[in-house]
Each structure stands twice: as C-alpha cells, then as structure tokens.
Write a protein that holds these residues in place. Structure first.
Motif, mmCIF file in Angstrom:
data_model
loop_
_atom_site.group_PDB
_atom_site.id
_atom_site.type_symbol
_atom_site.label_atom_id
_atom_site.label_comp_id
_atom_site.label_asym_id
_atom_site.label_seq_id
_atom_site.Cartn_x
_atom_site.Cartn_y
_atom_site.Cartn_z
ATOM 1 N N PRO A 1 -33.785 -8.860 -27.846
ATOM 2 C CA PRO A 1 -34.644 -8.576 -28.999
ATOM 3 C C PRO A 1 -35.592 -7.401 -28.754
ATOM 4 N N LEU A 2 -36.160 -7.302 -27.565
ATOM 5 C CA LEU A 2 -37.078 -6.204 -27.258
ATOM 6 C C LEU A 2 -36.327 -4.872 -27.192
ATOM 7 N N LEU A 3 -35.181 -4.867 -26.531
ATOM 8 C CA LEU A 3 -34.378 -3.650 -26.430
ATOM 9 C C LEU A 3 -33.983 -3.155 -27.818
ATOM 10 N N ALA A 4 -33.580 -4.077 -28.684
ATOM 11 C CA ALA A 4 -33.177 -3.706 -30.043
ATOM 12 C C ALA A 4 -34.343 -3.143 -30.856
ATOM 13 N N VAL A 5 -35.502 -3.766 -30.773
ATOM 14 C CA VAL A 5 -36.661 -3.305 -31.545
ATOM 15 C C VAL A 5 -37.081 -1.911 -31.119
ATOM 16 N N TYR A 6 -37.104 -1.648 -29.816
ATOM 17 C CA TYR A 6 -37.470 -0.306 -29.356
ATOM 18 C C TYR A 6 -36.473 0.739 -29.853
ATOM 19 N N HIS A 7 -35.193 0.420 -29.845
ATOM 20 C CA HIS A 7 -34.197 1.352 -30.363
ATOM 21 C C HIS A 7 -34.386 1.575 -31.867
ATOM 22 N N LEU A 8 -34.600 0.499 -32.601
ATOM 23 C CA LEU A 8 -34.806 0.640 -34.054
ATOM 24 C C LEU A 8 -36.050 1.466 -34.364
ATOM 25 N N ASN A 9 -37.127 1.234 -33.624
ATOM 26 C CA ASN A 9 -38.361 1.992 -33.843
ATOM 27 C C ASN A 9 -38.173 3.479 -33.539
ATOM 28 N N ALA A 10 -37.230 3.807 -32.661
ATOM 29 C CA ALA A 10 -36.938 5.198 -32.331
ATOM 30 C C ALA A 10 -35.893 5.795 -33.275
ATOM 31 N N GLY A 11 -35.502 5.024 -34.306
ATOM 32 C CA GLY A 11 -34.513 5.509 -35.268
ATOM 33 C C GLY A 11 -33.084 5.413 -34.786
ATOM 34 N N GLU A 12 -32.846 4.585 -33.788
ATOM 35 C CA GLU A 12 -31.504 4.403 -33.229
ATOM 36 C C GLU A 12 -31.029 2.974 -33.492
ATOM 37 N N PRO A 13 -30.279 2.757 -34.565
ATOM 38 C CA PRO A 13 -29.833 1.393 -34.871
ATOM 39 C C PRO A 13 -28.728 0.880 -33.948
ATOM 40 N N LEU A 14 -28.177 1.764 -33.136
ATOM 41 C CA LEU A 14 -27.059 1.421 -32.266
ATOM 42 C C LEU A 14 -27.447 1.745 -30.825
ATOM 43 N N ILE A 15 -27.205 0.802 -29.919
ATOM 44 C CA ILE A 15 -27.440 1.028 -28.499
ATOM 45 C C ILE A 15 -26.117 1.535 -27.930
ATOM 46 N N ARG A 16 -26.122 2.776 -27.461
ATOM 47 C CA ARG A 16 -24.870 3.440 -27.085
ATOM 48 C C ARG A 16 -24.954 4.006 -25.668
ATOM 49 N N GLY A 17 -23.801 3.939 -24.972
ATOM 50 C CA GLY A 17 -23.672 4.622 -23.689
ATOM 51 C C GLY A 17 -24.472 4.022 -22.548
ATOM 52 N N ARG A 18 -24.515 2.705 -22.473
ATOM 53 C CA ARG A 18 -25.258 2.034 -21.412
ATOM 54 C C ARG A 18 -24.285 1.310 -20.477
ATOM 55 N N THR A 19 -24.748 1.090 -19.242
ATOM 56 C CA THR A 19 -24.020 0.247 -18.297
ATOM 57 C C THR A 19 -24.995 -0.778 -17.749
ATOM 58 N N PHE A 20 -24.616 -2.044 -17.871
ATOM 59 C CA PHE A 20 -25.410 -3.160 -17.353
ATOM 60 C C PHE A 20 -24.601 -3.783 -16.227
ATOM 61 N N THR A 21 -25.174 -3.806 -15.021
ATOM 62 C CA THR A 21 -24.477 -4.344 -13.856
ATOM 63 C C THR A 21 -25.288 -5.479 -13.253
#
Length: 135
Positions: A27-47
């Motif tokens: 939820p926090l990651l999504a809100v920060y992206h939305l506030n930055a005008g990025e509705p999609l989280i793209r190009g990440r790697t979670f290990t």
C-alpha cells in the motif's frame, strides 16, 4: 529514524529498482507511485523480500515469479480475482518486474485472464514438484 511518510522517503523509494532482503509494504509503495503520477510500478526486481498487503496486485506485461511463497492459500485459485470491468480500480499494478524467492503475505492477484491462468498453472506445477503429486 527515517519518517516513512515523508516526501523525501517517498522519492527515494520510487527511484529504487532493486529491493533485497527487506519487507515491502505494497500500500505504501503504491501510494508513493500514484502521488508521483506513476500508476504503474515498472522495472523492479524484488529478491528474497517479504511482500506485504493487504493488496490486490494487477499483473501487467512482463511480471515473473521465481521460487516464491505465495502465502497461506492451499488452493491457488484462492489467490486470483478475475476483473469484472474494463479498468482495474484499487490495485497495485506491476509491469516488467521480477519477484525472486519472495514471500507474499495477504496479497491476491488480478489481471488479464491469460496472465492469471498461467500463474495458476505455474503455482500448481510448482506445488506438484514440491509435494510429489501429479498436476
């Protein structure tokens, strides 16, 4: 201690492309992206991360899971929700993202029927490999 609700923390979080051995609250990651005008989280790697909800993740193009623990569901079908309309509202959308040996907690998934069907098949095959039961 860093204030996780600060604007500076948010800018640093959305600039990251690699996450490793940490808890990620969707939820926090999504809100920060939305506030930055990025509705999609793209190009990440979670290990080897703990990916925490509650969240409904929208699987867009290029999302892959490698050796992940998807949570408490004993039936993979319990993890998936089929969209009922043309737009996905209230989801955390990912594209071109890899999840490697992550553990998901209180996370469900939605997306195109093909994506959901493929993920369900992959989970069923992985479970069969671990338990030794045929699919």
């Amino acid at each position: 201690m860093t204030d996780v609700l600060s604007e500076e923390h948010g800018r640093k979080l959305i600039a990251r492309t690699q996450f490793s051995n940490e808890a990620v609250w969707l939820p926090l990651l999504a809100v920060y992206h939305l506030n930055a005008g990025e509705p999609l989280i793209r190009g990440r790697t979670f290990t080897e991360c703990v990916i925490e909800g509650p969240a409904l993740v929208a699987l867009m193009d290029g999302v892959s899971f490698h050796g992940c623990n998807m949570g408490l569901a004993t039936d993979p079908a319990s993890l998936f929700y089929k969209p009922q309309g043309p737009v996905l509202i209230g989801t955390v959308a990912f594209a071109d993202t890899k999840f490697i040996r992550c553990r998901f907690v209180q996370v469900a998934f939605t997306g195109h029927a093909e994506s959901i069907d493929q993920m369900a098949a992959d989970l069923t095959s992985a479970r069969a490999e671990v338990t030794g039961t045929p699919t």
